[in-house]
Design a protein around this motif. Structure first.
Motif, short mmCIF file in Angstrom:
data_model
loop_
_atom_site.label_atom_id
_atom_site.label_comp_id
_atom_site.label_asym_id
_atom_site.label_seq_id
_atom_site.Cartn_x
_atom_site.Cartn_y
_atom_site.Cartn_z
N LEU A 181 37.33 32.10 33.48
CA LEU A 181 38.63 32.70 33.77
C LEU A 181 38.41 34.06 34.41
N LEU A 192 41.78 40.06 34.57
CA LEU A 192 42.84 40.81 35.25
C LEU A 192 42.86 42.24 34.76
N GLY A 232 47.80 43.50 36.85
CA GLY A 232 47.92 42.07 37.10
C GLY A 232 47.05 41.58 38.23
N GLU A 288 43.23 40.80 40.09
CA GLU A 288 41.90 40.36 39.71
C GLU A 288 40.89 41.50 39.83
N ASN A 308 47.43 26.07 31.30
CA ASN A 308 47.25 27.35 32.02
C ASN A 308 48.01 28.50 31.34
N SER A 309 47.95 28.53 30.02
CA SER A 309 48.68 29.54 29.26
C SER A 309 47.76 30.58 28.63
N LYS A 338 45.18 33.90 29.51
CA LYS A 338 44.73 34.90 30.48
C LYS A 338 43.71 35.82 29.81
N LEU A 363 42.47 39.82 29.98
CA LEU A 363 42.85 41.16 30.44
C LEU A 363 41.70 42.12 30.15
N LEU A 411 51.84 41.38 34.24
CA LEU A 411 51.32 40.04 33.95
C LEU A 411 52.42 38.98 33.95
N SER A 415 54.34 36.19 23.72
CA SER A 415 52.94 36.41 24.08
C SER A 415 52.14 36.93 22.89
N GLU A 447 52.20 32.42 25.73
CA GLU A 447 51.03 32.83 26.51
C GLU A 447 50.07 33.57 25.58
N ILE A 480 46.83 36.13 25.60
CA ILE A 480 46.08 37.06 26.44
C ILE A 480 44.93 37.63 25.64
#
Length: 209
Positions: A3, A6, A10, A12, A121-122, A124, A126, A146, A153, A192, A194
């Motif tokens: 993955l 970020l 938000g 990359e 795809n939930s 991320k 950080l 984000l 979240s 989501e 994170i």
């Protein structure tokens, strides 16, 4: 399985984290998830419910009428469950609803939820964030970057971070937890998830024990 990491805007960062297939890529076991969520919710119950039985009612113990000769059913005292205000038969009593599950099943439940979230795809990653002071506005800016504002979240910390926690505490749909505090219920309840960059490896190692 990788993955992209970020930043707080938000965007990359160019870095990637490697996710373990045995944690984020298994076939979800829905029954294991059900059992751990059930255990979590059962542990939240106070179990203080109580109804008085016949022996606990304060009333006369006099027999209402003679045993025979009335042509109707036999009556005892006024505390009988058949009368209004009498005791309750098999009523609820204070009890503890908690039950045990073995560690392997609980780890399987978490892996199952994470694998399903990965398919959706939930999840991320950080970069590690450290606020100079508790400030809700700064955390809201991160949520907006984000695209998480208004969504449920869960932020996973690698270690206790008081400023990040306090900055998010007033946000009703946002939860910040340390990596070793999370249950399957927290993962399921979050739309989501994170992970802070430093929490990924620690969380994966925690599920391999």
């Amino acid at each position: 399985m990788e993955l992209v990491v970020l930043n707080t805007s938000g965007k990359e960062t160019g870095r990637k984290v490697t996710l373990d297939e045995t944690v984020f890529g298994i076939e979800p076991n829905q029954h294991a998830v059900y059992l751990e969520v059930k255990q979590y919710l059962a542990a939240q119950r106070q179990g203080t419910h109580k109804a008085k039985e016949r022996s606990e009612i304060t009333a006369s113990t006099k027999k209402l009428k003679k045993q025979k000769g009335s042509g109707s059913a036999r009556y005892g005292d006024i505390k009988s469950p058949t009368f209004r205000g009498g005791g309750r038969v098999f009523g609820p009593k204070p009890r503890d609803y908690r039950f045990k599950l073995n560690k392997a099943l609980k780890r399987l439940a978490k892996k199952s939820v994470l694998s399903q979230k990965m398919r959706d795809n939930s999840i991320k990653v950080l970069e590690d964030v450290s606020f100079a002071a508790p400030k809700t506005k700064d955390f809201i800016n991160v949520l907006n970057a984000l695209e998480l504002n208004g969504k449920k979240s869960l932020f996973v910390l690698p270690e206790a971070n008081k400023n990040v926690y306090l900055s998010s505490r007033n946000l009703p749909k946002t939860k910040v937890m340390n990596f070793n505090e999370i249950s399957s219920y927290d993962l399921v309840n979050a739309g989501e998830i994170i992970f802070f960059e430093g929490a990924v490896e620690k969380f994966q190692e925690n599920l391999k024990k």
